[in-house]
Design a protein around this motif. Sequence first.
Motif, short mmCIF file in Angstrom:
data_model
loop_
_atom_site.label_atom_id
_atom_site.label_comp_id
_atom_site.label_asym_id
_atom_site.label_seq_id
_atom_site.Cartn_x
_atom_site.Cartn_y
_atom_site.Cartn_z
N TRP A 45 6.19 -41.19 67.23
CA TRP A 45 5.16 -40.03 67.32
C TRP A 45 4.42 -39.91 65.89
CZ3 TRP A 45 3.39 -37.68 71.65
CH2 TRP A 45 3.91 -37.51 72.61
N THR A 87 17.46 -42.33 66.06
CA THR A 87 16.23 -41.52 65.76
C THR A 87 16.18 -41.17 64.13
OG1 THR A 87 17.08 -39.26 65.87
CG2 THR A 87 16.12 -40.33 67.84
N TYR A 140 13.13 -39.01 61.26
CA TYR A 140 12.00 -38.15 61.05
C TYR A 140 11.38 -38.07 59.76
CZ TYR A 140 14.16 -36.35 65.56
OH TYR A 140 14.81 -36.28 66.71
N PHE A 162 11.43 -30.77 64.84
CA PHE A 162 11.11 -31.57 65.94
C PHE A 162 12.32 -32.54 66.49
CE2 PHE A 162 6.17 -32.03 64.84
CZ PHE A 162 6.07 -30.69 64.82
N ILE A 204 12.86 -36.13 68.82
CA ILE A 204 12.22 -37.24 69.51
C ILE A 204 13.41 -37.43 70.63
CG2 ILE A 204 12.70 -38.80 68.09
CD1 ILE A 204 10.12 -40.20 68.92
N LEU A 217 8.43 -35.32 72.62
CA LEU A 217 8.55 -34.68 71.30
C LEU A 217 8.83 -33.06 71.38
CD1 LEU A 217 8.75 -35.44 68.26
CD2 LEU A 217 6.25 -34.85 68.19
N TYR A 230 -1.56 -35.45 68.26
CA TYR A 230 -0.38 -36.21 68.06
C TYR A 230 -0.82 -37.45 69.22
CZ TYR A 230 1.96 -32.63 65.73
OH TYR A 230 2.31 -31.63 64.55
N CYS A 267 1.49 -41.04 70.54
CA CYS A 267 2.59 -41.82 70.53
C CYS A 267 2.26 -43.18 70.64
CB CYS A 267 3.28 -41.43 71.93
SG CYS A 267 2.58 -42.09 73.42
#
Length: 121
Positions: free
Chosen positions: A36, A57, A59, A67, A69, A80, A93, A95
Amino acid sequence: QVQLVESGGGLVQAGGSLRLSCAASGRTFSSYVMGWFRQAPGKEREFAAISWSGGSTSYADSVKGRFTISRDNGKNMVYLQMNSLTPEDTAVYYCAAGSRRVDGAIRYDYWGQGTQVTVSL
């Protein structure tokens, strides 16, 4: 070929939450790295979150802890979840689907059209 369609954007007050969804076409969704990204007005597009094909994941510092994901490989979906939103989160936003190159970098080959998120005071 992968087609990505985002949804779930909208207007929310500061402190609120939104959940973005990204529907992907293609048979090999589970093998893709899914990311994202976001682009605020007048700014460059920036990374927000990534879901590796193995499930781990990562970030950006700006969204870490707020957030999340996630992905559902059976449904070809990536999500998200955005909590504790602030006006600074206002952006389009996107993807994206990609793969890891031999040098370790991620190459995103496919992008969605984006969904607008606006956070008001």
